[in-house]
Design a protein around this motif. Structure first.
Motif, short mmCIF file in Angstrom:
data_model
loop_
_atom_site.label_atom_id
_atom_site.label_comp_id
_atom_site.label_asym_id
_atom_site.label_seq_id
_atom_site.Cartn_x
_atom_site.Cartn_y
_atom_site.Cartn_z
N UNK A 136 44.17 44.45 44.16
CA UNK A 136 44.52 42.97 43.75
C UNK A 136 45.17 43.53 42.24
N UNK A 138 46.83 42.13 39.28
CA UNK A 138 45.89 42.05 38.68
C UNK A 138 44.98 40.36 38.88
N UNK A 175 43.73 38.97 37.58
CA UNK A 175 43.73 36.65 36.63
C UNK A 175 45.06 36.59 37.63
N UNK A 181 44.79 35.93 41.20
CA UNK A 181 44.33 36.02 42.12
C UNK A 181 44.91 34.99 42.71
N UNK A 214 46.57 32.61 46.53
CA UNK A 214 46.69 32.32 48.19
C UNK A 214 47.27 33.73 48.81
N UNK A 262 44.48 35.88 48.86
CA UNK A 262 43.55 35.51 50.02
C UNK A 262 44.36 35.63 51.00
#
Lengths: 542, 417
Positions: free
Chosen positions: B278, B280, B282, B284, B286, B289
């Motif tokens: 990831x 960034x 800040x 994150x 879908x 995920x």
């Protein structure tokens, strides 16, 4: 022969056989068991770019860091400087001699040749213009009893050497009602010579020839009958203009422009050690300007506060900016302009620029007043301007990452949708663990709250305190070694249910630098490594 | 489908379908015992060197496997372990004139065989997860899982009275393939970092699965064709101890060609998984995920393709020696081995007691196969021309399931004609 007893025994045995055959069909429920699973889910780094988006981070020779960013403050374009109003000209071609004029098919009746001088605002005197977009609207009224043919020409407007020319057929009048025709001619790409018949300005020449249609019947034209046409320059946007742009004053603002560098910071205090801002004024127009930039303020929109820029010894109120240089000239009017540039540096010594930036502005306010051609028509009608060029002011900022931050908060709400992640339902208990290895000289307090579709809270996500601890600093304010912290997101059944119902997560990250109120420097070797792992008890086979 | 799911499916199939000896899936034994007859028979056997009956029962009957049950099995695990079994049902008929030297056999049968060899670490990973391996490497090398499910149509010929008393028989079978699963690993391991920051996969292995579009347990699924042969020889003789005989047979000598919808997965790679990156934290979203799903990891590790695959059946070699000491007592000693089936030789002895002219009881003790020591008991009862036989060669599985390995039942109903 089988007896009844034989059949009964056989039946019982067959039932028993089927019982054994169906032994494996005796499964009444699913087979399940629990696994203890650990796994990495995500890794990442918190970079200073996350704190200061849209910036460039530069490294000094001592490895300390500087963030640099640019923002455009003012951008005054040619179509604002040179507004050409819609202007109409009426040409009357009628029988004024008092006797009937026979109308024979194909007969030429009248010709006109007129020049029109436009009265442009602010003393603008155009010699030449190339039209980027715009049109001529021609409206014609025929009061004769025959169909007329009108050849309209605008010799001042040429495109690839051809004059703007169009022939119209205007219907005859019926029962005293004149025949009407309205047409539009596209002026895009036409060069318009505004010098009229010679050394004039703002003047164009148009001609017209009126004839009787070749398919008309013989008739006559009574007194005052004939053709009236009106042509109108409409919505003209110049691609290029040459002339004298007048001794006009322009005022822009007071207005504000957005400033995105601190967009993600919602509140807190940023106490900068120093800052440097270079204001660069560019004039791409072929006119001299005398400008006054005022009302410069930084506006914190999240926590309303305004810091007005104050300065000493800086000529922001009397900026003399010469005209730009057109390397091609009017015979080859393609944009090749060197702007005239003025730069003004604001720093800790001559202004309060550190406080100005430290106010964490979301918008900057400004006002520009400028005098065009303050010394008159010294170019002798050779002022120029190109579409897309401008008179502009830009701020180039350099801010050393040497500051103290107190409760500097980043916050946002992001959408999530975990309703389809069925594996979550198989988790019995456990944690998501955020392991942070921090070598930045600040602590971060993280909070996160799950929200439903109506943005109502479904509960917190991170176990309190969600603190990424600050590492220890040496006597020089440098980080000695990274500090590791673990933050836990407990996965209880209630939390998992909330996660699956959640539509948004709202989070805050509050930064506090070490050794406050002292300021700390940020170096290029500082990092914040983040690792998200799962440690869960999971039911297999559900 | 993930590796774990395949493993799970195979093990579920393995356990829920049951296995083993009973009549050793040997139809000719019915002929030797009853002559011309019609036989309905069903048998299952399931055994392991480590997996206890209480855990197996959870796979058979369903339910949650608690940690105590798992621990009992884990206490028995060794570096290499076995589990296997079979579940057969069918009908066989033997016909022919009493005056003829030749008799004929025909039969229909539903067969399922499953077996596995696995390391203790493989069992622990599957049943307990990888948390216990934080900072360690779980060795899952040389894991082998096989699962076959097919239907068999058999025609055979028996030649009686060769050299006056010996018998010889042969049969050929057409096999309709229903399900085939096979997992084989070479050197393979999974390392879990102490802070779970990474998983190191060292994978060398393959997985083959027949077409599952019609369901694994769908009897109508027609996923392959095959042939198999069976031979036996029976030689009676008289010794000082009494009337004796020697029986030897080879069965399941054959193969099945699984159709072009058979899926093969192969992996031979080392891969370090550190989670999704990831950029960034800040932002994150879908898609980040979604990338966390285990399927995305499997795709990184495994290549797959579709095409026909041939598999040999686990051939069985069976030998039985019988001495009839008296009219009331006989002693059977036997040997059985399954090739390419994670099996070790199974040796056994049986005492057969003619308790009544219509009732026979047999006590059984054996060692090997998929398990260790097994004890059994079976009874046979004659009602006019019917013979009913019911027994087990692993009775311990029903007496002390929490403390024993192996279970099985066999049943037959014979009408002598």
């Amino acid at each position: 022969m089988y007896t009844l007893k034989n059949i009964s025994i056989t039946s019982c045995l067959l039932v028993l056989t089927f019982c054994i055959l169906s032994l494996t069909s005796c499964k009444h429920e699913k087979t399940t068991w629990q696994d203890d699973l650990v796994a990495p889910l995500a890794t990442g780094n918190l970079t200073l770019g996350s704190l200061f988006p849209d910036t460039v981070i530069k490294t000094n020779s001592d490895s300390s860091l500087v963030i640099a960013f640019n923002t455009n403050l003012i951008n005054y374009q040619l179509d604002s400087l040179l507004k050409i109003p819609d202007t109409s000209v009426v040409t009357v071609s009628t029988n004024t001699i008092g006797i009937e004029i026979p109308l024979a098919p194909g007969r030429q009746l009248l010709t006109t040749n007129a020049s029109t001088t436009y009265n442009l605002p602010n003393g603008i005197q155009l010699r030449k213009a190339i039209v980027k977009q715009g049109k001529v609207r021609v409206s014609m009224y025929n009061s004769t009893r025959d169909t007329l043919v009108y050849l309209f020409q605008l010799p001042s407007a040429t495109k690839s050497g051809a004059v703007l020319s169009q022939t119209f057929t205007i219907p005859k009048s019926v029962s005293g009602m004149p025949g009407k025709l309205t047409a539009f001619l596209d002026l895009s790409g036409y060069t318009i010579d505004f010098t009229g018949s010679g050394n004039q300005v703002n003047t164009v020449i148009q001609t017209g020839t009126v004839s009787v249609s070749t398919i008309a019947h013989k008739d006559s034209m009574d007194l005052n009958q004939g053709l009236i046409d009106t042509f109108l320059f409409q919505s003209i946007v110049p691609q290029y203009a040459l002339g004298y742009f007048g001794n006009q004053s322009i005022t822009v603002g007071p207005d504000t422009t957005s400033f995105n560098v601190f967009n993600s910071i919602k509140k807190g205090i940023l106490n900068l050690n120093s800052a440097s801002v270079v204001l660069t004024v560019n004039n791409q127009f072929g006119v001299d300007m005398k400008a006054d930039i005022s009302n410069l303020s930084s506006i914190n929109t999240n926590n309303p506060s305004v810091v007005t820029l104050t300065y000493t010894g800086v000529p922001l109120g009397n900026l003399q900016v010469n005209q730009g240089i057109d390397h091609n000239g009017p015979n080859n009017p393609v944009v090749n302009v060197s702007p005239s540039t003025k730069t003004i540096t604001l720093n800790n010594n001559n202004s309060n620029v550190a406080a100005f930036i430290g106010n964490l502005p979301g918008r900057l306010s400004y006002k520009l007043t400028a005098q065009i051609n303050p010394f008159g028509n010294i170019s002798f009608n050779n002022d120029f301007g190109y579409y897309g060029t401008s008179f502009s002011a830009n701020l180039n900022m350099n801010v050393p990452l040497y500051f103290s931050a107190s409760n500097l908060m980043l916050a946002d709400t992001v959408s999530i949708n975990l309703s389809g992640v069925n594996q979550l339902q198989n988790i019995n208990k456990g944690n998501l663990i955020l392991t942070a290895t921090n070598s930045y000289p600040f602590s971060i307090n993280l909070t996160a709250t799950l929200l439903d579709a109506n943005k109502q809270s479904l509960g917190g996500l991170i176990t309190s305190p969600g603190l990424i601890q600050v590492p220890a600093l040496d006597a020089n304010g440098k980080v000695i070694s990274p500090q590791q912290s673990k933050l836990y997101i407990p996965l209880t059944s209630q939390k998992i249910s909330a996660l699956q119902r959640a539509t948004y997560v709202t989070y805050t990250a509050t930064f506090n630098t070490a050794n406050q109120p002292n300021q700390v420097k940020f170096y290029s070797n500082y990092t914040l490594g983040l690792l998200l792992t799962a440690d869960v008890n999971y039911t297999v086979g559900k | 489908m993930s590796c774990k799911r395949v493993l799970l499916t195979c093990l579920l199939s393995l356990v829920s379908c049951l296995v083993l000896k009973a009549q050793y899936n040997n139809d000719f034994l019915y002929y030797l015992k009853y002559g011309n007859s019609v036989n309905l028979h069903a048998e299952y056997e399931l055994n392991s060197t480590a997996v206890q009956n209480d855990l197996m029962n959870k796979f058979i009957y369903g339910g949650n496997i608690d940690s105590i049950t798992k621990t009992r099995t884990q206490n028995r695990l060794h570096e290499h372990n076995r589990i296997g079994g079979s579940y057969n049902t069918g009908a066989t008929v033997f016909l022919g004139s009493d005056k003829s030297k030749y008799h004929f056999a025909a039969g229909l049968k539903q067969v399922q065989m499953a077996n596995a060899s696995f390391s203790g670490d493989a069992f622990n990973l599957l049943m307990s997860g990888n948390k216990m391996y934080e900072g360690k490497t779980a060795d899952i090398s040389h894991t082998n899982i096989n699962n076959y499910q097919y239907q068999e149509m058999k025609l055979g010929l028996i030649w009686d009275n060769i050299d006056s008393t010996a018998k010889f028989g042969v049969s050929l079978s057409y096999l309709k393939g229903q399900t085939f699963d096979q997992i084989r690993t070479g050197a393979a391991s999974i390392y879990t970092a102490p802070d779970a920051s990474q998983l190191n996969f060292n994978m060398n292995g393959s997985l083959v699965m027949s077409d599952t579009s019609k369901g694994k347990n769908n009897l109508g699924a027609f996923n392959g064709n095959g042939m198999a042969a069976e031979f036996f020889a029976y030689i009676p003789y008289i010794s000082k101890l009494g009337n004796s005989s020697f029986f030897a047979s080879v069965n399941n000598l054959g193969f099945i060609r699984w159709n072009r919808n058979t899926v093969s997965y192969n992996t031979d790679t080392s891969y370090v998984y550190k989670g999704v990156t990831v950029n960034n934290i800040f932002q994150l979203n879908n898609s980040s995920v979604q990338n966390l799903s285990k399927d995305s990891l499997v795709k990184k590790l495994i290549k797959h393709g579709k095409g026909p695959v041939s598999s040999n059946l686990p051939m069985s070699l069976f030998m039985l020696h019988t001495i009839k000491f008296t009219q009331l007592f006989a002693l059977n000693t036997g040997f059985r081995y399954l090739f390419d089936a994670n099996y070790i030789p199974y040796l056994y002895a049986e005492g057969q007691f003619a308790v009544h002219k219509n009732f026979t009881a047999t006590a059984h003790v054996g060692y090997g196969g998929y398990g260790k020591l097994s004890e059994g008991l079976n009874v046979e009862y004659k009602i006019k021309t019917f013979y009913v036989r019911l027994g087990t060669n692993a009775i311990q599985g029903y007496i002390a399931p929490k403390h024993s390995l192996g279970q099985g039942l066999f049943f037959s109903l014979t009408k002598k004609i």
